[in-house]
Structures are given as C-alpha cells and as structure tokens.
Design a protein around this motif. Structure first.
Motif, mmCIF file in Angstrom:
data_model
loop_
_atom_site.group_PDB
_atom_site.id
_atom_site.type_symbol
_atom_site.label_atom_id
_atom_site.label_comp_id
_atom_site.label_asym_id
_atom_site.label_seq_id
_atom_site.Cartn_x
_atom_site.Cartn_y
_atom_site.Cartn_z
ATOM 1 N N ASP A 361 0.821 -1.206 0.000
ATOM 2 C CA ASP A 361 0.000 0.000 0.000
ATOM 3 C C ASP A 361 0.860 1.263 0.000
ATOM 4 O OD1 ASP A 361 0.986 -0.055 2.578
ATOM 5 O OD2 ASP A 361 -0.945 -0.547 3.511
ATOM 6 N N GLY A 362 1.998 1.176 -0.708
ATOM 7 C CA GLY A 362 2.834 2.355 -0.862
ATOM 8 C C GLY A 362 3.541 2.792 0.392
ATOM 9 N N GLY A 363 3.704 1.895 1.346
ATOM 10 C CA GLY A 363 4.446 2.234 2.548
ATOM 11 C C GLY A 363 3.599 2.612 3.736
ATOM 12 N N ASP A 364 2.266 2.561 3.592
ATOM 13 C CA ASP A 364 1.412 2.844 4.748
ATOM 14 C C ASP A 364 1.573 1.772 5.815
ATOM 15 O OD1 ASP A 364 0.415 5.164 3.641
ATOM 16 O OD2 ASP A 364 -1.346 4.200 2.783
ATOM 17 N N SER A 365 1.777 0.537 5.385
ATOM 18 C CA SER A 365 1.977 -0.563 6.333
ATOM 19 C C SER A 365 2.937 -1.570 5.734
ATOM 20 C CB SER A 365 0.644 -1.234 6.668
ATOM 21 O OG SER A 365 0.088 -1.832 5.514
ATOM 22 N N PHE A 366 3.595 -2.337 6.602
ATOM 23 C CA PHE A 366 4.555 -3.341 6.176
ATOM 24 C C PHE A 366 4.292 -4.645 6.919
ATOM 25 C CE2 PHE A 366 6.733 0.618 5.252
ATOM 26 C CZ PHE A 366 7.376 0.352 4.045
ATOM 27 N N VAL A 367 4.645 -5.738 6.256
ATOM 28 C CA VAL A 367 4.621 -7.049 6.896
ATOM 29 C C VAL A 367 5.978 -7.698 6.689
ATOM 30 C CG1 VAL A 367 2.145 -7.379 6.639
ATOM 31 C CG2 VAL A 367 3.685 -8.150 4.823
ATOM 32 N N PRO A 368 6.396 -8.544 7.611
ATOM 33 C CA PRO A 368 7.676 -9.228 7.431
ATOM 34 C C PRO A 368 7.644 -10.159 6.225
ATOM 35 C CG PRO A 368 6.983 -9.331 9.707
ATOM 36 C CD PRO A 368 5.808 -8.831 8.935
ATOM 37 N N GLY A 369 8.757 -10.196 5.491
ATOM 38 C CA GLY A 369 8.925 -11.130 4.394
ATOM 39 C C GLY A 369 9.862 -12.253 4.792
ATOM 40 N N GLY A 370 10.489 -12.875 3.797
ATOM 41 C CA GLY A 370 11.401 -13.979 4.053
ATOM 42 C C GLY A 370 12.752 -13.509 4.543
ATOM 43 N N ARG A 371 13.680 -14.456 4.626
ATOM 44 C CA ARG A 371 15.037 -14.168 5.106
ATOM 45 C C ARG A 371 15.869 -13.698 3.915
ATOM 46 N NH1 ARG A 371 17.499 -15.982 9.964
ATOM 47 N NH2 ARG A 371 19.273 -14.599 10.286
ATOM 48 N N ALA A 372 15.851 -12.371 3.676
ATOM 49 C CA ALA A 372 16.492 -11.830 2.472
ATOM 50 C C ALA A 372 18.002 -11.957 2.513
ATOM 51 C CB ALA A 372 16.096 -10.368 2.292
ATOM 52 N N LEU A 402 24.874 -12.516 -3.964
ATOM 53 C CA LEU A 402 23.717 -11.815 -4.501
ATOM 54 C C LEU A 402 22.479 -12.657 -4.231
ATOM 55 C CD1 LEU A 402 22.616 -9.406 -6.096
ATOM 56 C CD2 LEU A 402 22.969 -10.748 -8.183
ATOM 57 N N ARG A 403 21.569 -12.121 -3.457
ATOM 58 C CA ARG A 403 20.370 -12.845 -3.061
ATOM 59 C C ARG A 403 19.212 -12.496 -4.006
ATOM 60 N NH1 ARG A 403 20.359 -16.865 0.371
ATOM 61 N NH2 ARG A 403 18.666 -16.068 1.668
ATOM 62 N N GLU A 404 18.467 -13.519 -4.453
ATOM 63 C CA GLU A 404 17.413 -13.326 -5.437
ATOM 64 C C GLU A 404 16.103 -13.952 -4.954
ATOM 65 O OE1 GLU A 404 16.703 -14.114 -10.250
ATOM 66 O OE2 GLU A 404 18.033 -15.427 -9.093
ATOM 67 N N SER A 405 15.009 -13.222 -5.161
ATOM 68 C CA SER A 405 13.675 -13.754 -4.884
ATOM 69 C C SER A 405 12.803 -13.601 -6.123
ATOM 70 C CB SER A 405 13.021 -13.011 -3.715
ATOM 71 O OG SER A 405 11.688 -13.463 -3.515
ATOM 72 N N LYS A 406 11.997 -14.605 -6.386
ATOM 73 C CA LYS A 406 11.070 -14.573 -7.519
ATOM 74 C C LYS A 406 9.616 -14.595 -7.073
ATOM 75 C CE LYS A 406 14.388 -16.872 -10.573
ATOM 76 N NZ LYS A 406 14.649 -18.032 -11.461
ATOM 77 N N ASP A 407 9.394 -14.504 -5.753
ATOM 78 C CA ASP A 407 8.034 -14.558 -5.233
ATOM 79 C C ASP A 407 7.758 -13.421 -4.256
ATOM 80 O OD1 ASP A 407 9.550 -15.373 -3.084
ATOM 81 O OD2 ASP A 407 8.768 -17.419 -3.037
ATOM 82 N N GLY A 408 8.281 -12.243 -4.593
ATOM 83 C CA GLY A 408 8.007 -11.075 -3.776
ATOM 84 C C GLY A 408 8.674 -11.071 -2.433
ATOM 85 N N GLY A 409 9.770 -11.786 -2.311
ATOM 86 C CA GLY A 409 10.536 -11.770 -1.071
ATOM 87 C C GLY A 409 10.131 -12.813 -0.061
ATOM 88 N N ALA A 410 9.217 -13.735 -0.449
ATOM 89 C CA ALA A 410 8.824 -14.793 0.491
ATOM 90 C C ALA A 410 9.947 -15.802 0.678
ATOM 91 C CB ALA A 410 7.556 -15.485 0.001
ATOM 92 N N THR A 411 10.606 -16.166 -0.420
ATOM 93 C CA THR A 411 11.743 -17.093 -0.357
ATOM 94 C C THR A 411 12.907 -16.502 -1.133
ATOM 95 O OG1 THR A 411 11.017 -18.316 -2.325
ATOM 96 C CG2 THR A 411 10.224 -19.087 -0.179
ATOM 97 N N TRP A 412 14.106 -16.941 -0.778
ATOM 98 C CA TRP A 412 15.321 -16.376 -1.362
ATOM 99 C C TRP A 412 16.310 -17.485 -1.702
ATOM 100 C CZ3 TRP A 412 15.999 -11.130 -2.256
ATOM 101 C CH2 TRP A 412 15.009 -10.304 -1.720
ATOM 102 N N ALA A 413 17.098 -17.226 -2.755
ATOM 103 C CA ALA A 413 18.183 -18.118 -3.151
ATOM 104 C C ALA A 413 19.357 -17.256 -3.592
ATOM 105 C CB ALA A 413 17.740 -19.055 -4.278
ATOM 106 N N THR A 414 20.480 -17.890 -3.831
ATOM 107 C CA THR A 414 21.683 -17.174 -4.252
ATOM 108 C C THR A 414 21.838 -17.239 -5.763
ATOM 109 O OG1 THR A 414 22.847 -17.550 -2.169
ATOM 110 C CG2 THR A 414 24.198 -17.162 -4.120
#
Length: 788
Positions: A361-372, A402-414
């Motif tokens: 929502d453009g920074g009005d609120s945030f939720v935690p994502g994965g382990r970036a 270099l850490r990469e996510s393809k699902d909006g930051g839910a999961t991460w890989a190198t």
C-alpha cells in the motif's frame, strides 16, 4: 592536486607515559605504568610558513566518547588544497602498471538509456568509469586530479550525470574515504563541475526526478569519525547550487543513506537515515537516529514509516523500524511496474540482518517477508534492494552473495557467479533481460535476467584497492599486492615469470593484506588475509607448495597484522599481534619475544572496545622495523600510539611514547639500513577524525625525536620508504606520494600524473631505479628514481 580535506575532528588519544619507560628482565614481569599527558601533531599550514607543524588540540582518550569532532573551516580546506598543489613535483611521470583484470569495489552504476551498451560506474577509490561495450572494458570518465572516492552515481532523464564523492559504506577492518561534495557532467563524463554539498563528506545515494531533471535529491551520509556540516536529505530544484535540506537528521552522527522515487508519481519519495559512527577500535553502525521516511509532496514534508505488523524472524529486539539503538542501515526499493509494492531491508547496530519487510500500500503498512540476507554479519556493508522493472515479484538483495527472490521476497536463493559483496544492480532498458552488477570484484553483466551462473566479468577495470605491495629485490617486474576483498595477487605463476604486468593472478584469498617476497630467493613469498591468516608459498619445478603459519601467541590481532622479514636474515620472520612473535624457520614455528598481555599495546580502552564482530582487533602491534646492521634491535609501533625499541631481541624494552611524539595509530617504521639509531616513523589519526601529517625522525636511537612533516599536506601518512644511498625519504599519503631529500623537510611531490587517491604502500626496487605505489582505488603505478 584538487582534493578538499573532510571535516577534521579532535582526535581522542590514549595518553600514556610522558617519559620513556624501560622494561627490564627476560621474565616479562610487571606492567608499564600509565599516566595522562598530551601530544602534538602537525597542523594545517600554508606553503612558506614555518616548516615544523604546530600542535593539534589533544583529548583524553580515556574519557572520549563517540562525539563529532571540530568542524574545519572552508578557509582551512582551501589551505590544504593550496598546500598540496604548491608542492613542486620531481622529474618524470607515473605510469600505470596493473592489475587491470581483477576489479575493485564498485559503489554505484548508471545505464545510459540513450546509447546502447553504454554504462557508467563509480569505483570506491577509483573515480567514474565508462563502458561502451556492455561492461566488458572501461575507460576513465573522471579527472585524475579530483578526489577519486565516489560513492554515488545517477543519470537524469536529460542525460546529465551526477556523482557524489565520499563513500557511505563504512569500514569494517579496513578503511573507506570521504569526498568533497557533488559533481555533475552534461557531456558523458568528459567534463565535470563541482555542484555543492562540499561538507557532506560522503554520499549514500543520488536520485533524479524521472519527469524533471532539474529536481535532484542527495542522501548526505556525513563523516564516520569526525564532523560534517551537511547531513541528511537534500533537494535541488532549479539546476542552481542552492541545495535545500529537506530532511534533517536528529543528531550529529546520523546521515542520509538511501533514496527511492516513485516513477509514476515523483512527488512520492522514500528516504532512509542512518545513525553510525566509529573510532580507532569500535564501530556503532546503528542508533536512534536511523529511520525510514516518506514524502508525498516532493520532499517538502516527511513522515516516519514504522507501521510493521508482526515481527521479522531476524529482529531479535522486536522493535521493527521504530527508533531504537538496534536499528542500523536501511535500504528501500519501489517496484517500477507496481509502485504500491515497496521493499525494505534493515540491519542492526553490529551487522546481522534486522528485518526484511514488504508493503502493498505504498508504505502505509509493512509485513515481514522472508530471510532476504545470508549470514554475513555485516549488513552495514550492503543495505540495498533492486526490483525488476517488469516484474514486481522479482528482486535482488545485496549481501556477500547476490540474493534473489522470484516470489516477492517470500523465499530467497543465491544467484551464483559474481564476486562477493554486492553494491549495485541496474537493468538495461535497451536490452531485454540484461542486468548489470557492481560489487567488490568490479563489474558483471547477465543477459539472462540475473540467473545464477549467468554473470560475465569485465575484462579491463584497473581500479583495484591495494593494502600492501611487495617487489622482488632481483626482479622489478615480480610484484605482489594484497587487495581489498580480492585476495593476494602476483605478476607471475609458479611455472612462468612475469610477462604482461596488467594480468595478475591470485595466490591467496579473503582481503589481501601484507605481502612479502624473500629478498634472497624470490621463489619464497608470503601473503596474509585479514586478522593475520598468513601462508608461506614456495615455487619449485613449476608447482607451488603452501605452508600455513604455525601457532602464534597473540590474543588480539588487527585486521592488517604486520609480517616483516629480518633484512639481514630473511629466514627470520616477525609477526605482530598484541605481542611480538619471532620465527627462525620462515613462519613454521614461533617464539614470543615481547612481554605477555598488554605490555606493548596497553589495554583496550572502553570506548575502543568493539562489541560486535570486530572485537579483538584493537590494541595491537601495527608495524615492526628491524635494524639491518643489528638484528637484535627492533622497533615496534601500535594502533594505540605506543612506540617501543629493544636492543637485545626482546629481553628489555624502552618506550618512546611521550618525548613529544603524537599518540596516534603508528602506520610505518623505517630503520636506516646503515644505522640502527636512525629511524623514521609515520602516524595517522584518520580513524579519529584527525588528518594531520605526522612524520618523525630520530638519529640517536630514540633519545630525541624531531617532527619532519614540514610542508607535507595534512593528510594521514600511510607508509614510508627510505633511499639510503641518496638520503631521500618517500611518504605515501592520502594526498599522493612526496619525498624529502637530506632531511631538510622541504617536501616535493613525486612526479606527475598519479591519480588523487590514497596511496597505502610504496616500495623501492632493489636496483634503486624505480618506485612503485600501491593505491587504494587506482591499482599499482611506477616512476623512475631518483627524484631531484
């Protein structure tokens, strides 16, 4: 030379005994007494004034806290610049040697949308570089006589290039350097103009309004160790130089570090402030001044963003983005194709990730994502996120890998393939799926949208950062250098001697530090990575045998731990930690020859005691000088400003702290090869915000000392080299290389053409005909000797 000194702060010093202290007896019992005293160092002066430097204002190190230092006036900055420019150069010109095939730290990058295959990169200590072949080779696009430390780069929609000098990435065990404001170029880097914010010290980010190139924002980070008159977020709206402070900082240790502008609504801007500071021993890379902010009116007003629902798994304090002593560096990125998607990465004070957050929502609120982040433990080195302009769910995070996510930051890989320590990613708008990367290893390109193992390394990028240099005494083309985050590198292989000096090859990993070549046999040589992890290498029959150093006796070892060979017997090696060790079998076994504990170094003062991952690196030996005419005579200097001598191989020690000497980090000791009583010592107060030049000489074994800094420009002196047959002393400084003949303190600049970046080491070849200089950003250079 055209480089303004950053703001100079009063240096905190550990005031030790004013009179020389002598340790008696081989049993190493007892401890040298400590007492308060003041010291002197050279002060700023104009050419033609008194050659001896005046006193610098002292401070009691035992009571010094993390505070900003005294502000240097504009007049003093101009004095320093005039002083450096006024020193006449000696004969000859510097020539680039190499390496050009390795690369060094890239802090920022800008792709030119109007010209195919064209991009610009900012090198940490190497200026701005341009490539017209999609990042394969680079040519300099920055004047050599400008400060070479560039921390931020951006291109406006009209093609104007903006460069911010001074690096906002703070130092860990090594060093980063500061600059003199913002520059701009309207002709692709051919010409640059200084464009204000000269008191910003370091620039974390530059952002240009994508719809109006006359509106520019700058995140001014300030000075880690001293004062800076311009900190926070600044805005320029009319192509003038009247920068407006639109987001001030809450205290004198906070600065701006990151920016992001909504491409569909440029009135909406995100900015992060970062509270961080350091001194010689301790780093506080977080604090209550850190925070994330948003403006919805083009920067006129700002709102702090801290509305996080839930707690990220990495956030051990549970404070999220609220003001807290644990909140460190913050990076922010907007998805170009969905500007309501905002990503945030934060670190804590001592390095680990604190949290990764997602907003829809453009920074009005945030939720935690994965382990970036990975498990680097130094998030303050990174603090960046980048979002694929065509896919809001595809993003990269800076870390060691270099850490990469393809699902909006839910999961991460190198994304494997590039060098470690990532700093900048940018997509090429002209070529689908082409993305560029800048890290501590230089520049990379992927034509597969950053897919793992798709990265191609540049082939010509001569902007390495050298900590140390070694030259074989019998072969001036046989060179070795310890490079920041690029290991130790050499100009030869085990099977072949030096050929193309632009093409170096690695023989040691990590951060390369001390390198040494045995003067009696160049097939025996040494390298050390950070904290004294050292190896001896021996080339035989086309192969190399590697022998790790044996067990040594220090409880504390600095990042740049010294390794020194006895000049009269190279099988004898010295290693400095908080005690001095000696080996007679080239590092296989060691004997401690100094008193135990803190005798030589003093205890770690509370204000210098790092509570993070860099604890145990301070209050150590930093330099060792062994007399060639008498192997029992050794001089030792420490980062706590203590200077010692033994004439009986460690049975007894005499301290010279006091005697009018400054109490600063001892960078270099050079003993006259023909006279053990004739010694030169160089000091640096850089980590305390003190930039005075300090070179001292004794001709009577330390009974008395003379400040010979004379007309040296006031900048830290990193290394000394002495040409004894010609009685010429060479000083490597953060302003370049200078020399003094016959002890007259009438310093001159060595030659012409050396880029204006710190020089951390210099070496004279065995035949005395060539001087090599290892720069911290522009690789290795050479010039013919002697200078006259």
């Amino acid at each position: 030379m055209r480089r303004a000194l950053p703001a100079i702060g009063t240096a905190g010093v550990l005031a030790l005994a004013v009179s020389a202290l002598t340790f008696q007896g081989p049993a190493f019992s007892g401890q040298a007494a400590l007492s308060a005293g003041s010291q002197t160092s050279a002060s700023l002066q104009l050419p033609g004034e008194e050659e001896d430097g005046g006193p610098a204002e002292p401070a009691d190190y035992l009571t010094q806290k993390f505070t900003s230092g005294k502000k240097v006036t504009d007049a003093q900055i101009k004095q320093a610049v005039q002083q450096a420019k006024a020193l006449k150069p000696g004969s000859g010109a510097w020539d680039l040697v190499g390496p050009s095939n390795i690369g060094g730290r890239v802090t920022d990058l800008a792709v030119d949308p109007a010209h195919s295959d064209t991009l610009y990169v900012a090198a940490s200590g190497g200026g701005v570089w341009k490539s017209t072949d999609a990042g394969s080779t680079f040519e300099t696009a920055w004047p050599d006589d400008y400060t070479q430390t560039v921390g931020a780069l951006a291109m406006g929609p009209d093609g104007t290039l903006w460069a911010g000098t001074g690096e906002a990435n703070p130092s860990g065990g090594g060093l980063t350097y500061f600059g003199d404001g913002v520059y701009r170029s309207t002709d692709g880097g051919k010409h640059w103009q200084q464009w204000g914010l000269t008191g910003s010290a370091a620039v974390g980010r530059i952002a240009v309004d994508p719809t109006n190139p006359q509106t520019v924002f700058v995140a001014a980070a300030g000075n880690l160790s001293g004062s800076a008159s311009e900190r926070g977020i600044y805005r320029l709206t009319n192509h003038g130089k009247d920068w407006q402070l639109v987001l001030p900082t809450p205290n004198a240790t906070t600065g701006g570090v990151d920016l992001a502008i909504d491409p569909t609504n440029p009135k909406r801007i995100f900015a992060s402030l970062w509270d961080h500071q350091r001194n010689s021993g301790a780093r506080l890379y977080g604090g209550v001044g850190s925070g994330l902010y948003r403006s919805d009116d083009g920067g006129d007003t700002w709102k702090r963003l801290e509305n996080v629902t839930g707690t990220h798994v990495s956030d051990t304090s549970g404070t999220g983005l609220t003001s807290d002593a644990s909140l460190g560096r913050i990076g922010v990125a907007i998805a170009p194709n969905d500007p309501n998607r905002v990503y945030v990465i934060s670190g804590n004070t001592y390095g680990p990730d604190k949290g990764f957050y997602v907003s829809n929502d453009g920074g009005d609120s945030f939720v935690p994502g994965g382990r970036a982040g990975g498990s680097s433990g130094f998030e303050w080195w990174f603090g960046r996120l980048w979002v694929d302009p065509k896919d809001e769910n595809h993003l990269f995070n800076a870390d060691v890998n270099l850490r990469e996510s393809k699902d909006g930051g839910a999961t991460w890989a190198t994304s494997s393939g590039p060098h470690s320590d990532q700093h900048i990613v940018q997509w090429d708008p002209n070529v689908p799926n082409r993305v560029y990367l800048g890290d501590d290893g230089g520049v990379y390109r992927s034509d597969a949208n950053g897919a793992t193992r798709s990265w191609i390394h540049a082939t010509y990028e001569p902007f390495n950062q050298s900590y140390h240099l070694a030259v074989a005494m019998d072969d001036p083309s046989r060179l070795a250098s310890g490079l920041q985050d690029n290991g130790s590198n050499r100009t030869w292989t085990a099977a072949a001697g030096p050929s193309d000096l632009t093409q170096w090859n690695s023989y040691g990993g990590g951060d390369g530090h001390f390198v040494v070549i045995d003067p009696s046999d160049h097939n025996i040589y040494y390298e050390c990575s950070q904290v004294g992890n050292c190896t001896r290498h021996e080339d035989t029959n086309g192969t190399t045998r590697n022998i790790r150093f044996g067990t040594r006796h220090s409880a504390r070892i600095t990042t740049d731990a010294p390794v020194v060979l006895d000049p009269s017997d190279p099988s004898i090696v010295y290693f400095g930690g908080n005690v001095l060790d000696r080996s007679t079998d080239r590092g296989t076994t060691w004997t401690q020859i100094s008193p135990p504990g803190d005798y030589l170094t003093g205890p770690v003062p509370p204000e210098q005691d790092d509570q993070g991952s860099y604890g145990g690196l301070y209050s150590t030996i930093t330099t060792v000088g062994v007399a060639k005419t008498d192997g029992n005579t050794i001089y030792v200097g420490t980062d706590t400003g203590r200077l010692w001598k033994t004439t009986d191989l460690g049975a007894n020690w005499t301290e010279f702290t006091g005697k009018g000497l400054p109490v600063r980090w001892v960078n270099s000791i050079v003993v006259d090869p023909a006279n053990a009583d004739h010694v030169f010592v160089a000091y640096s107060g850089y980590r305390e915000g003190d930039y005075a030049a300090n070179v001292w000489e004794t001709t009577n074994g330390g009974a008395s000392w003379k400040n010979i800094s004379g007309k040296l420009p006031n900048a830290p002196v990193e290394m000394l080299a002495y040409d004894q047959p010609n009685d010429q002393l060479y000083a490597a400084t953060d302003f370049g290389v200078f020399y003094d003949k016959n002890g007259k303190k009438n310093w001159k600049r060595v030659g012409d053409g050396l880029p204006n970046t710190p020089v951390l080491d210099i070496k004279i070849t065995g035949d005395g005909k060539t001087l090599y200089a290892a720069t911290f950003g522009r690789s290795v250079w050479k010039i013919a000797l002697p200078q006259q």
